[in-house]
Write a protein that holds these residues in place. Structure first.
Motif, mmCIF file in Angstrom:
data_model
loop_
_atom_site.group_PDB
_atom_site.id
_atom_site.type_symbol
_atom_site.label_atom_id
_atom_site.label_comp_id
_atom_site.label_asym_id
_atom_site.label_seq_id
_atom_site.Cartn_x
_atom_site.Cartn_y
_atom_site.Cartn_z
ATOM 1 N N LYS A 101 0.831 -1.208 0.000
ATOM 2 C CA LYS A 101 0.000 0.000 0.000
ATOM 3 C C LYS A 101 0.870 1.264 0.000
ATOM 4 N N ARG A 102 1.906 1.224 0.801
ATOM 5 C CA ARG A 102 2.735 2.425 0.910
ATOM 6 C C ARG A 102 3.699 2.578 -0.244
ATOM 7 N N ASN A 103 3.933 1.515 -0.972
ATOM 8 C CA ASN A 103 4.937 1.566 -2.019
ATOM 9 C C ASN A 103 4.468 0.892 -3.301
ATOM 10 N N PRO A 104 3.355 1.378 -3.853
ATOM 11 C CA PRO A 104 2.804 0.683 -5.025
ATOM 12 C C PRO A 104 3.751 0.699 -6.224
ATOM 13 N N ASN A 105 4.728 1.600 -6.198
ATOM 14 C CA ASN A 105 5.683 1.632 -7.309
ATOM 15 C C ASN A 105 6.763 0.571 -7.177
ATOM 16 N N ARG A 106 6.803 -0.045 -6.027
ATOM 17 C CA ARG A 106 7.883 -0.992 -5.775
ATOM 18 C C ARG A 106 7.423 -2.441 -5.951
ATOM 19 N N TYR A 107 6.161 -2.678 -5.608
ATOM 20 C CA TYR A 107 5.683 -4.063 -5.561
ATOM 21 C C TYR A 107 4.567 -4.326 -6.566
ATOM 22 N N VAL A 108 4.458 -5.589 -7.004
ATOM 23 C CA VAL A 108 3.213 -5.989 -7.655
ATOM 24 C C VAL A 108 2.242 -6.340 -6.525
ATOM 25 N N ASN A 109 0.959 -6.134 -6.791
ATOM 26 C CA ASN A 109 -0.023 -6.291 -5.728
ATOM 27 C C ASN A 109 -0.379 -7.769 -5.528
ATOM 28 N N HIS A 110 0.530 -8.516 -4.978
ATOM 29 C CA HIS A 110 0.337 -9.950 -4.818
ATOM 30 C C HIS A 110 1.277 -10.455 -3.721
ATOM 31 N N ILE A 111 0.716 -11.097 -2.720
ATOM 32 C CA ILE A 111 1.558 -11.738 -1.708
ATOM 33 C C ILE A 111 1.546 -13.223 -2.035
ATOM 34 N N LEU A 112 2.624 -13.713 -2.612
ATOM 35 C CA LEU A 112 2.644 -15.127 -2.983
ATOM 36 C C LEU A 112 2.691 -15.976 -1.711
ATOM 37 N N GLY A 113 1.740 -16.898 -1.621
ATOM 38 C CA GLY A 113 1.699 -17.766 -0.445
ATOM 39 C C GLY A 113 0.582 -17.400 0.506
ATOM 40 N N GLU A 114 -0.045 -16.229 0.270
ATOM 41 C CA GLU A 114 -1.169 -15.872 1.133
ATOM 42 C C GLU A 114 -2.299 -16.882 0.903
ATOM 43 N N TYR A 115 -2.560 -17.159 -0.370
ATOM 44 C CA TYR A 115 -3.644 -18.095 -0.683
ATOM 45 C C TYR A 115 -3.174 -19.329 -1.456
ATOM 46 N N GLU A 116 -2.045 -19.246 -2.143
ATOM 47 C CA GLU A 116 -1.603 -20.349 -2.987
ATOM 48 C C GLU A 116 -1.609 -21.666 -2.226
ATOM 49 N N VAL A 117 -2.026 -22.712 -2.891
ATOM 50 C CA VAL A 117 -2.172 -24.065 -2.331
ATOM 51 C C VAL A 117 -2.706 -24.056 -0.890
ATOM 52 N N GLY A 118 -3.648 -23.175 -0.649
ATOM 53 C CA GLY A 118 -4.270 -23.138 0.669
ATOM 54 C C GLY A 118 -3.475 -22.336 1.688
ATOM 55 N N GLY A 119 -2.462 -21.598 1.216
ATOM 56 C CA GLY A 119 -1.662 -20.757 2.108
ATOM 57 C C GLY A 119 -0.353 -21.434 2.483
ATOM 58 N N THR A 120 0.687 -20.634 2.593
ATOM 59 C CA THR A 120 1.986 -21.174 2.994
ATOM 60 C C THR A 120 2.565 -20.310 4.115
ATOM 61 N N SER A 121 3.445 -20.888 4.892
ATOM 62 C CA SER A 121 4.029 -20.118 5.993
ATOM 63 C C SER A 121 5.083 -19.137 5.497
ATOM 64 N N TRP A 122 5.794 -19.528 4.436
ATOM 65 C CA TRP A 122 6.749 -18.601 3.830
ATOM 66 C C TRP A 122 6.008 -17.888 2.710
ATOM 67 N N MET A 123 6.133 -16.576 2.661
ATOM 68 C CA MET A 123 5.417 -15.798 1.646
ATOM 69 C C MET A 123 6.383 -14.820 0.983
ATOM 70 N N TYR A 124 6.005 -14.388 -0.210
ATOM 71 C CA TYR A 124 6.916 -13.548 -0.996
ATOM 72 C C TYR A 124 6.266 -12.252 -1.454
ATOM 73 N N LEU A 125 7.084 -11.212 -1.511
ATOM 74 C CA LEU A 125 6.722 -9.966 -2.185
ATOM 75 C C LEU A 125 7.709 -9.783 -3.337
ATOM 76 N N ALA A 126 7.234 -9.203 -4.435
ATOM 77 C CA ALA A 126 8.157 -9.028 -5.562
ATOM 78 C C ALA A 126 7.790 -7.810 -6.384
ATOM 79 N N SER A 127 8.734 -7.409 -7.249
ATOM 80 C CA SER A 127 8.501 -6.249 -8.097
ATOM 81 C C SER A 127 8.085 -6.679 -9.495
ATOM 82 N N LYS A 128 7.919 -7.974 -9.718
ATOM 83 C CA LYS A 128 7.379 -8.427 -10.994
ATOM 84 C C LYS A 128 6.553 -9.679 -10.771
ATOM 85 N N GLU A 129 5.803 -10.066 -11.801
ATOM 86 C CA GLU A 129 4.906 -11.205 -11.652
ATOM 87 C C GLU A 129 5.687 -12.455 -11.239
#
Ligand code: SF4
Ligand code: SF4
Ligand code: SF4
Lengths: 379, 302
Positions: free
Chosen positions: B216-244
């Motif tokens: 939210k604070r840095n929309p220019n830095r991140y794609v709006n997706h937390i990998l692992g929040e929902y993938e395969v039912g959620g994971t304990s390790w999650m990722y933020l990234a600047s590309k898909e």
């Protein structure tokens, strides 16, 4: 007795540091957006209308790079590395386009410069993981640029291995840094673009008009512009200090302007001749002073274009400034009890606030401001 | 093999036998241990902050008694020119990809087990060696592991590795979320060493809040997706990234938990990309199990 003093001193000190830090008398003149800290347009000492904490908007210190320390020693030595000798001043000079002091000293209340460790805890195992720990905070500050600049991430580009630490580092660093400067990044005052647009070849852009009138920070337009904006780092054969000139598409050229001027038509900027700098007094006959100079156009004229002419009666904007509700101290003068009972026009004849108030309705030989109907207070 | 684990083993062998012979798996399904605690821990990997220094690789090896070499030698960035996968000698690796939102910075991505909330490896493990622990980590019991490699086939992120190089008793290896450190109240080795705190370790629900706030604070830095929040039912390790994430070699997975082997082995193989080598290993494993089951049955008859 000594003990009591000590207790009082400690108490005073703790209260002092945790209470709102004074931002300094003239802070309204600084390049800060008022809404970073205040919710109302005219905060006063009595009614500062603070934004509730945590204040997420950036507040920071403002110093000229030249006023800062040449060398800062970051002494967080561990079993692998000795302290880091950081050339602060030259970094400060370089960081102008990156957001200046605020680039590192973010969320710093004004005046006193806070240590990073005030918020960033030294231990990685901590309660508040939303704020980086000290090691992470330091490294991110440095690495984000250094990675771009040299594509280097090796520890030794900044750290001295503990086996090589010697007593003379400080003196050597000082000697190395003495007189080293980054040429100032100057703001242009006026840029005239000569374009291919037939109906209006010239776009005259007054840089500081925009900055002042719209209270812009460098990074509002120059977002994420680091050293690489001007220096070519991707071409290893070229001298990094060579300046690069960006080639921009038509769309990119307009992008920044469009972020505000999306609804304006071309003729707003494209004219067949250069234009003079805007001057409120010249154009409207009403000079902007004191508070008004700090406002942006839309605060008074609204966002509807073209701007409508306003009359210069206070109440035409300050709609709630009625006799019953007006707090006179916002003008910087708190009225004494008897004066506060009077009607506005008793002193301000004809409700004209552009002229000096008169006292002769009641007093003989009283002249404002030699005699005052109250006491001056901080605004 | 202790009495209990032998009993468990027998039970699960029967379960697998029934899958292999086409009987309904559900009736004989083993109940894998999968604790999903409210306060389970996780790690947020912010790939926009990661500088690709690979200190985490070194620390991980060092913490797991794997040959780690000298930390200084990890400064060599040449290795980042080839893509690597975690294996039995390196439970985590860092790969580098072309730039994301900042055109001057490459994207560095640390890869390790995701510690899924509904781990396919746990449901795949026929001997119940795998389990999801209260603190979020997905670990396995080396004493129980029989090296069948079902977990390798089931894992949607292709994480578990097999000690092919070991002649005697080769076993499964993967990131264990530094279980031996965390149980003593220490941070995982990689989290602890990371110079830029690209790895934030904390309660999973808090990490999601932090991640959202960063976007939210840095929309220019991140794609709006937390990998692992929902993938395969959620994971304990999650990722933020600047590309898909698919450009960073993350498989495009749905929100449903990946099926484990004990649920449907064929489904597991065909629904996810499985390298042929794992497939052979898997089939070999089934054969081995089936054979072993017969042996055990014979033993029991005696
Ligand atoms: S990533 Fe693979 S090995 Fe790790 S918990 Fe999930 S399914 Fe199991
Ligand atoms: S959590 Fe531990 S095992 Fe997993 S990658 Fe990090 S250091 Fe390695
Ligand atoms: S230690 Fe941190 S910064 Fe370095 S490669 Fe690992 S995750 Fe990235």
């Amino acid at each position: 007795m000594k003990k009591i003093f000590a207790v009082i001193f400690v108490l005073f000190f703790t209260v002092g540091t945790y209470a709102q830090q004074s931002p300094g008398k003239d802070h309204a003149k600084l390049h800060i957006n008022c809404v970073s800290c205040h919710t109302c347009g005219l905060p006063t000492k009595d009614e500062p209308c603070w934004v509730a904490c945590p204040r997420e908007k950036m507040i920071t210190v403002y110093l000229k790079a030249e006023q800062t320390d040449e060398l800062v020693i970051i002494d967080q030595a561990n079993e692998r590395f000795g302290p880091v000798y950081f050339s602060h001043r030259i970094h400060a000079q370089m960081s102008v386009m990156l957001g200046g002091c605020g680039n590192c000293h973010h969320h710093n209340t004004l005046e006193q410069i806070l240590k990073c460790s005030k918020c960033h805890e030294p231990s990685r195992q901590r309660e508040n993981i939303a704020i980086l720990d000290l090691k992470g905070a330091y490294h991110r500050q440095c690495m984000e640029c250094h990675r771009e600049w040299s594509h280097e991430t090796g520890c030794k580009s900044c750290h001295i291995p503990i086996s090589e630490v010697k007593g003379s580092h400080k003196e050597e660093s000082k000697k190395q840094l003495a007189g080293k400067v980054h040429p100032p990044v100057t703001e242009p005052t006026k840029i005239v673009y000569e374009t291919n647009y037939e109906k209006g070849k010239f776009v005259t852009y007054y840089h500081d008009d925009h900055v002042k009138n719209f209270k812009l920070n460098c990074i509002d337009c120059h977002a994420q512009e680091s050293c690489t904006k001007c220096h070519d780092v991707n071409n290893p054969s070229s001298d990094k200090l060579k300046l690069v000139k960006e080639k921009k598409s038509l769309e990119d050229h307009h992008k920044k302007c469009f972020s505000c001027h999306a609804k304006d038509d071309c003729a707003k900027c494209h004219l067949d001749k250069q234009v003079e700098q805007f001057n409120h007094e010249k154009r409207t006959g009403w000079a902007l002073k004191k508070h008004h100079i700090n406002l942006s156009c839309i605060n008074c004229h609204g966002s509807k274009r073209p701007y409508q002419k306003l009359n210069n009666q206070c109440v035409s904007c300050h709609k709630n400034w009625k006799k019953e509700t007006f707090k006179h101290y916002v003008t910087g003068l708190r009225l004494t009890e008897p004066h506060s009972e009077l009607g506005c026009e008793d002193c301000h004849a004809g409700n004209d606030y552009s002229v000096k108030p008169g006292c002769n309705g009641c007093h003989e030989n009283f002249v404002y401001p030699k005699q005052k109907p109250g006491i001056l207070v901080g605004k | 093999m202790s009495g209990k684990s032998r009993r468990d083993f027998l039970k699960k062998s029967v379960a697998i036998g029934s899958v292999a012979t086409g009987l309904s798996a559900s009736t004989a399904k083993a109940g894998p241990k999968n604790i999903l605690s409210e306060d389970r821990m996780g790690v947020l990997v912010d790939t926009t902050a990661c500088v690709g220094c690979r200190n985490c690789e070194w620390a991980c090896k060092d913490a797991h008694n794997l040959p780690a070499g000298n930390l200084d030698s990890y400064e060599d960035r040449k290795i980042l020119e080839t893509k690597r996968r975690p294996d039995q000698t390196a439970l985590t690796v860092v790969n580098e990809y072309p730039h994301g939102k900042n055109s001057n910075l490459p994207v560095d991505v640390k890869v390790q087990c995701m510690h899924c909330d509904h781990p396919a490896c746990v449901s795949a493990c026929i001997v119940g060696a795998f389990s999801k622990q209260e603190n979020g980590s997905v670990i396995w019991d080396t004493d129980m592991c029989i090296g069948c490699r079902y977990c390798m086939a089931a894992c949607p992120f292709q994480i578990p590795a097999f000690e092919y190089d070991k002649a005697i008793n080769p076993l499964i290896m993967k990131c264990d979320f530094c279980f031996n450190r965390t149980k003593d109240g220490k941070l995982p080795a990689c989290v602890n060493i990371c110079p830029v705190e690209a790895l934030t370790c904390g309660p999973r629900h808090e990490l999601i809040k932090i991640a959202r706030n960063r976007i939210k604070r840095n929309p220019n830095r991140y794609v709006n997706h937390i990998l692992g929040e929902y993938e395969v039912g959620g994971t304990s390790w999650m990722y933020l990234a600047s590309k898909e994430f698919k450009e960073l070699d993350f498989p495009d997975l749905g929100k449903n938990p990946a099926p484990g082997v004990s649920e449907s082995i064929q489904h597991g193989i065909f629904a996810y990309f499985v390298p042929p080598v794992s497939l052979y290993a898997l089939l070999g494993g089934i054969m081995w199990i089936t054979k072993r089951r017969k042996e055990l049955e014979e033993e029991e008859k005696i």
